[in-house]
Design an enzyme around this catalytic site. Structure first.
Site, PDB file in Angstrom:
ATOM      1  CG  ASP A   1     -28.651 -26.344 -30.938  1.00  0.00           C
ATOM      2  OD1 ASP A   1     -28.513 -26.103 -30.143  1.00  0.00           O
ATOM      3  OD2 ASP A   1     -28.047 -26.032 -32.513  1.00  0.00           O
TER       4      ASP A   1
ATOM      5  CE  LYS B   1     -26.050 -20.524 -29.832  1.00  0.00           C
ATOM      6  NZ  LYS B   1     -26.720 -21.185 -30.666  1.00  0.00           N
TER       7      LYS B   1
ATOM      8  CD  GLN C   1     -26.877 -19.897 -34.707  1.00  0.00           C
ATOM      9  OE1 GLN C   1     -26.465 -20.012 -33.764  1.00  0.00           O
ATOM     10  NE2 GLN C   1     -28.131 -19.754 -33.922  1.00  0.00           N
TER      11      GLN C   1
HETATM   12  N1  GUN Z   1     -30.951 -20.392 -34.126  1.00  0.00           N
HETATM   13  C1  GUN Z   1     -32.068 -19.807 -33.259  1.00  0.00           C
HETATM   14  N2  GUN Z   1     -31.956 -20.606 -31.921  1.00  0.00           N
HETATM   15  C2  GUN Z   1     -30.911 -21.868 -32.417  1.00  0.00           C
HETATM   16  C3  GUN Z   1     -30.753 -22.757 -31.167  1.00  0.00           C
HETATM   17  O1  GUN Z   1     -30.818 -22.841 -29.851  1.00  0.00           O
HETATM   18  N3  GUN Z   1     -29.453 -24.108 -32.031  1.00  0.00           N
HETATM   19  C4  GUN Z   1     -29.188 -23.745 -33.390  1.00  0.00           C
HETATM   20  N4  GUN Z   1     -28.566 -24.223 -33.578  1.00  0.00           N
HETATM   21  N5  GUN Z   1     -29.800 -22.620 -34.058  1.00  0.00           N
HETATM   22  C5  GUN Z   1     -30.837 -21.973 -33.059  1.00  0.00           C
END
Ligand code: GUN
Length: 295
Positions: free
Chosen positions: A119, A52, A96
């Protein structure tokens, strides 16, 4: 059989975003800013967050990463969320997942200002999605919809089977596939561990979206000739021949299933890169105020 190239599609979209951002900064406007909170050292989470941050650089975004050790207390995370909520220079941010067991993920998600929830996990965004109002769509489902659109895969009236009912993928992708839109207008069946006659249900599908996190679960006897198969699985399985000691395995037995399909996504290089780029698109939307106008 046509391979759906998520890596190439994501690269194209990143270029499109970069062009937008260059125009913004040329007008003297601030570039979009995505922030992230990462707790602990889970290998998968480390990889995602690193991707990211790298994608932010490629798109011309500013990025901020705050890290905490595994034993951080819940209040510290809630305070960090509050600080990002209140920072006018942060357009969007993510925490995350997964978080350590002593921290309530739900409490943390609900503490995020829904206008910065790129998200799309906050109940306001989830609720708005379910009734078709403008909102942040969570990144993996959004990436899947973008692939279906860019590859012009017909969805209207299609039988779509979603395997898995997680809040992050299964539920929101099912919602999007049934909405009155393209891609969408599908007849959606959501399957899970208690589903009866699962193979039979899958054999009737024009589109299968596999998101259970069970390597190789979808086998050739579950797939109709000409179906489209979207593989969301990214399980790390031990592989001594790799330097890292593991490889990513999808939920689909690719070798056996691919020859039957009209379209299929590979793992890696399918849905994964689209998840990252969808988060970039959401951050650009957060910056511009296109979904929730800035006050
Ligand atoms: N863990 C697995 N996929 C995601 C996601 O798309 N966003 C976040 N914040 N955590 C994750």
């Amino acid at each position: 059989m046509k391979l759906i190239d998520g890596k190439a599609t994501a690269a194209e979209i990143k270029k499109e975003i970069r062009t937008e951002v260059d125009k913004m900064t040329a007008r003297g406007e601030r570039a979009p800013h995505l922030a992230a909170i990462l707790v602990g050292h889970d290998g998968g989470s480390e990889t995602y967050v690193a991707s990211k941050v790298k994608a932010c650089e490629e798109c011309g975004f500013r990025s901020t990463l705050i890290r905490y050790e595994e034993d951080v207390d819940e209040q510290t995370i809630l305070d960090a969320v509050k600080a990002f909520n209140e920072d006018p220079e942060v357009d969007g941010f993510i925490v995350q997942l997964p978080l350590p067991r002593h921290i309530s993920e739900q409490k943390v998600i609900e503490a995020i200002d829904y206008r910065k929830d790129v998200d799309g996990f906050h109940p306001v965004n989830v609720g708005r999605l379910s009734i078709g109002l403008p909102c942040f769509h969570s990144a993996t489902p959004k990436g899947i919809m973008t692939l279906l659109e860019r590859y012009e895969i017909p969805t209207k009236g299609a039988n779509c089977v979603v395997l898995g009912r997680s809040n992050i993928v299964g539920k929101p992708v099912a919602t999007l596939m049934m909405q009155k839109a393209y891609p969408g207008d599908a007849t959606v069946t959501v399957c899970h561990r208690d589903t009866r006659d699962l193979k039979e249900v899958c054999r009737n599908a024009d589109i299968i979206i596999a998101a259970m996190g069970r390597p190789g679960f979808v086998t050739a006897d579950m797939v109709k000739e000409g179906a489209t198969v979207i593989d969301v699985g990214t399980t790390r399985v031990p592989d001594a021949s790799r330097k890292s000691g593991f490889r990513l395995s999808g939920d689909v037995d690719f070798e056996a299933v691919a020859p039957l399909c009209s379209y299929i996504t590979p793992v890696p290089g399918g849905v994964g890169p689209m998840t990252i780029v969808s988060l970039m698109q959401n951050t650009l939307l957060a910056r511009s105020g296109a979904i929730y106008p800035k006050d």
